[in-house]
Write an enzyme that holds these catalytic residues in place. Structure first.
Site: not given
Ligand SMILES: NC(=O)c1ccc[n+]([C@@H]2O[C@H](COP(=O)([O-])OP(=O)(O)OC[C@H]3O[C@@H](n4cnc5c(N)ncnc54)[C@H](O)[C@@H]3O)[C@@H](O)[C@H]2O)c1
Length: 274
Positions: A176, A209
């Site tokens: 990632y 988030i």
């Protein structure tokens, strides 16, 4: 509709959920015509319906952004529907190879931390490649095929969703992190190459988030508390925090901004930004 994106045709990949969905709704509020592009057509259609119920205009398209022919079809379908492409947010992404985006009520708990191939020493090549295919090659293909359409009209603005993980290493997430660092460099390369076609390319690097992607973790109160403590503004981000940054970068207010990255992260990596 009038607004900061009045009549601007905007493709949002990953538009069916989280940050992408917030971009669809926020851009539509500012007058954009929206193409909700996602691997999950049913959820993309639901977002297009939400835009329409709020008085906006939207279509939903099915695309796996890691597949070149599907991304080409997405770009040409957008032009067929609305005549051109003015803006694009490349938000489609996965946290790990087996990631499936879900609604809050169908959240599967903590799969991320149960996986046994997280560490580099154990990582399977196929899992590594899937993350790079979606998060990096998928963004490259989106930029390329959307830019080809933008170059035929008056140019446009592209925003790639990177991450603070493209700047700071996260334990157990080498695939990632590398994909997001790649998105940042792709953004800078795209900016200098596409400027001659009137196309601006910028990136947004979110902190933590509240979306499906952090959902497995956010159902874990101790995890949330830890992330809030790390964040100088003392909260997790909302998808709207990211959509507002994307909106600025896609709007004419940012007409002299290209090759830039904005980190809406509550100050998380403020001391290591340069
Ligand atoms: N949530 C966070 O804390 C956070 C932080 C930094 C960066 N990001 C990035 O933000 C972007 C959006 O993630 P999110 O948090 O909104 O998660 P999300 O799961 O809510 O949304 C991701 C969307 O991408 C779609 N998608 C996944 N693979 C796809 C593919 N191959 N083709 C097309 N669509 C695909 C999913 O179906 C989903 O609708 C991702 O690139 C993610 O890496 C998220």
């Amino acid at each position: 509709m009038t607004g900061r994106m009045s009549e601007k045709v905007s493709i949002i990949t990953g538009g069916a959920s989280g940050i992408g969905r917030a971009c669809c709704l926020r851009f539509a509020e500012e007058g954009a015509k929206i193409v909700v592009a996602d691997i999950n057509l049913e959820r993309a259609e639901a977002v297009a319906d939400e835009v329409a119920s709020a008085g906006g205009e939207a279509i939903a398209l099915n695309v796996d952004t890691s597949m070149p022919e599907e991304v080409a079809a997405m770009a040409s379908s957008a032009v067929e529907a609305f005549g051109r492409i003015d803006a694009c947010v490349a938000a489609a992404g996965i946290s790990h190879a087996g990631y499936i985006s879900r609604d809050a009520d169908e959240q599967v708990s903590a799969d991320r931390h149960d996986r046994n191939d997280m560490m580099l020493i154990d990582k399977s090549l196929s899992n590594w490649q899937r993350v790079l295919d979606v998060n990096l090659t998928g963004v490259m293909l989106t930029n390329q095929l959307v830019a080809q359409q933008m170059a035929k009209s008056e140019g446009g603005a592209i925003v790639n969703i990177a991450s603070v993980a493209g700047k700071t290493a996260l334990m157990g997430a080498s695939d990632y992190c590398v994909s997001k660092a790649g998105v940042w460099m792709l953004t800078k390369c795209g900016a200098i190459e596409l400027a001659r076609h009137g196309i601006r390319v910028n990136a947004v690097g979110p902190g933590y988030i509240k979306t499906s992607m952090s959902g497995a973790a956010t159902s874990n109160e101790a995890w949330v508390e830890g992330r809030i403590k790390e964040t100088p503004l003392r909260r997790l981000g909302e998808p709207l925090d990211i959509a507002n940054a994307c909106l600025y970068l896609c709007s004419d207010e940012a007409s002299f901004v290209t090759g830039e990255i904005i980190f809406p992260d509550g100050g998380l990596i403020a001391d290591s930004r340069s």
